[in-house]
Design a protein around this motif. Structure first.
Motif: not given
Lengths: 324, 371
Positions: B78, A51-54, B81, A214-218, B344, B205-206, B334, B337, A132, A43-44, B74, A46-48
């Protein structure tokens, strides 16, 4: 009238932060994921504003399905009150207006990083696991295009080989968290880095689980009442972490997943990792009225579904010498 | 363990943010304006990697993060998006860019001329310590000298004069056009460029592999400058198969041309700073091009990106020769991040690993991790 009067204020965000296109795409991908249990749907993503990966994958799944009548619980490593969980919870609440709770039994959506609550989830509850690395084949095949082909052909020979190698080298399976599972007899799936203790909770579960990276988009899913089997051999079995002998220093409870707290001078204390559950145990001990749901593991450590887990004793003593 | 187990995680978050703000000073509109005016290359980099051309917002992101580049990128992504796609701009042709700097390393002189433009390439990298001692007139540029052959050889030598450094010439042909006319490069297809609305869009799209050409170029356009440089440099320095030449490096302003939804008339909605680089490799029988363009002026990125574009499909087993390796690992948001996510807590997963390790020890086996 000026242009500024006509324009949206700049600080205006859509409900649930995501715009309508993103939300629709996510919901469609989630439906696809449910229809093909364990299959990784691209899936696409989106950036939120996190932080990516969180936890942005879990967050997108949650934001795309949450409505104003939902009650959300967010945990990180089992804890409701860790800064990361608190941050995600306040973001979801800010963007969707959902109610929040730390009580697993009251939540309609539970977003979690690396734990499944101790209390059993029910039908119509949704567990969103942050992921992750969605690819269980990553350590045998770092190239994701090739890994996709292996999934398409259900070619998991290298995984079985790596499992066997663990046995030969170390005398046992040495995978910690993220223990790979086979879903519905078809797709090999990473259950996200939940401890092995939590892995069997996905099997024939009453609830829906969405796993999103999210980072890997799956994203992928385990629908309710689906077969989820950790990979193991007919004569050497998957084992959960040993919690026997560990007593929660706060509640005195046993046979729950424990955090180990090192003590100065040596030795360790243990405390139940699921803070929402622990809090209820403490309140019950004080005599306060609380409703504690049935747990996956009972007071003597038996899993609620018989026949899913094998006792450690069932491992044949010659099951692996591991010294050569 | 205060950061994980402390009660009142939300209060802790607020205090941490307040402390960060206190150390960075007050966040004001004037500060944001100053950043936008004084640090254009930094703003460009944030806009390029953030894939959103909005100098004011990029400056705001920089101000808000105290100049932490990855955080600023970032913030911009954000914000991006949340924004709908309203329209698609017309393609920008190279000879329609208002070019301020355009050089080719392939030929001594090129049609339209070499334009040195605004650059520090040939300046002495000396700290202006005299400024700290109170000398005025910041940024005095040395007068052009006769030793500057590259510029002196061309009809546009005057462009190196700082007074004309921002001269806008929208009619400089692409070097590749000459090479095409000479039969050195494959001619461009006769078909008109595709409708931009039909192009694959990386932000919607991915990415999957092999990536469509559009995805690859979009991905390079917003790739992390440092990451692109690291992989590109590995390829340039010792692991590459080719030794490409910079065919053309161009900085300029491009019109964002939109079509009016009702009248159909074309109009410019504004100009954006763009940079692009084309590298060329001489093979036995033909030339091959590698290309990268980005929003903002960022020469290092477009040169490294163009090199990577040329070699991403090479059959050799070097990481920089795999499209998947390059595009995944130069994704700024990515990569950064995931890197910082290691802050964490991981005590549940660590405990699970410890359990496996202790299990092996208890039975006297080799300890995992010795692999």
């Amino acid at each position: 009238m000026s242009l500024a009067d006509l324009a949206h204020p700049r600080y205006d965000y859509s409900y649930g932060f995501l715009d309508e296109h993103a939300r629709r795409e996510l919901r469609r991908r989630i439906l696809k994921a449910i229809a093909i249990p364990g299959y990784q749907v691209p899936y696409a993503s989106r950036e939120l504003p996190i932080a990516r990966g969180w936890g942005t994958g879990g967050l997108q799944a949650t934001l795309s399905v949450a409505g104003p009548h939902d009650t959300i619980k967010v945990i990180d490593q089992g804890a409701d009150d860790s800064v990361n969980a608190a941050n995600l919870r306040r973001f979801i609440a800010r963007m969707t207006g959902v109610a929040t709770t730390t009580d697993t039994t009251l939540a309609t959506i539970i977003q979690s990083r690396h734990r499944v609550p101790e209390e059993r989830l029910r039908e119509r509850q949704l567990l969103v696991l942050q992921v992750p690395d969605p690819e269980p084949l990553r350590h045998v095949q770092p190239d994701s295009s090739k890994a996709r082909e292996m999934h398409a052909e259900a070619d998991y020979a290298q995984m079985w080989l790596s499992l066997y190698e663990q046995l030969v080298r170390f005398g046992r399976f040495v995978q910690g968290a993220s223990y790979p599972v086979v879903v519905h007899g078809r797709y090999l799936m990473s259950p996200s880095p939940i401890p092995r203790w939590d892995t069997p909770t996905l099997h024939q579960a009453a609830h829906l689980t969405i796993l999103a990276a999210g980072r890997e988009k799956r994203l992928y899913a385990v629908p309710p009442y689906t077969e989820v089997r950790p990979i193991e051999f007919d004569d050497v079995f998957f084992q959960v972490e040993r919690m026997a002998g560990r007593v929660c220093a706060v509640s005195g409870a046993r046979h729950k997943f424990m955090d180990e707290l090192p003590v100065a001078g040596g030795g360790s204390l243990f405390r139940i990792s699921d803070t929402g559950y622990l809090e209820k145990l403490v309140r019950a001990a004080r005599g306060e009225p609380v409703t504690i749901g049935p747990t996956y593991y009972d007071a003597v450590g038996r899993f609620y579904q018989p026949g899913v887990l094998h006792e450690p004793d069932a491992v044949p003593p010659e099951g692996g010498t591991g010294h050569d | 363990m205060a950061y994980v187990a402390a009660r009142g995680g939300e209060a802790a978050i607020q205090y941490a943010e307040q402390l960060h703000q206190a150390l960075n000073g007050p966040l004001t509109a004037e500060r944001v304006q100053l950043i936008a005016q004084l640090l254009p290359y930094l703003v460009d980099r944030v806009m390029g990697e953030g894939s959103l051309y909005a100098p004011e917002l990029a400056a705001l992101a920089l101000a808000q993060t105290g100049g932490d580049l990855y955080e600023a990128v970032l913030l911009l992504r954000a914000y991006r998006s949340t924004q709908p796609r309203l329209a698609y701009a017309e393609p920008v042709a190279q000879d329609q860019i208002y070019t301020v700097r355009r050089i080719s390393a392939a030929f001594k002189a090129i049609p339209g001329g070499q334009i040195l433009g605004p650059t520090l390439d040939y300046s002495h990298r000396l700290l202006r310590l005299d400024l700290l001692d109170g000398a005025g007139a910041a940024g005095r540029v040395q007068p052009v000298t006769g030793s500057d052959q590259r510029v002196a050889d061309t009809e546009h030598a005057a462009a190196a004069d700082p007074a004309q450094a921002t001269a806008l010439d929208p009619s400089l042909p692409a070097v590749a056009d000459w090479q095409r006319a000479m039969g050195l490069l494959e001619p461009l297809p006769d078909t008109p460029p595709p409708d931009p609305a039909t192009l694959p869009d990386l932000t919607r799209e991915p990415l999957s592999f092999p990536a469509p050409r559009a995805h690859r170029l979009q991905s390079l356009a917003r790739a992390d400058t440092g990451g692109t440089l690291a992989l590109g440099y590995a390829s340039m320095r010792g692991y590459g198969l080719v030794h490409p030449t910079v065919n053309e490096l161009r900085l300029g302003y491009a019109d964002v041309v939109l079509r009016h939804p009702i009248t159909g008339a074309s109009f410019s909605a504004g100009r954006v700073r763009v940079s692009q680089c084309e590298v060329v490799d001489t093979q036995v029988s033909s030339l091959r091009l590698g290309y990268t363009a980005t929003l903002g002026w960022n020469e290092v990125k477009v040169i490294a990106g163009a090199m990577l574009d040329l070699e991403m499909d090479a059959p050799t087993p070097h990481p920089a020769h795999r499209e998947e390796f390059v595009l995944y690992h130069t994704e700024a948001v990515e990569a950064s991040g995931f890197c910082i996510h290691y802050k964490l807590p991981h005590y549940v997963t660590f405990q699970s690993g410890l359990d496996a390790l202790r299990g092996v020890r208890d039975q006297g086996g080799e300890v995992p991790g010795d692999r």
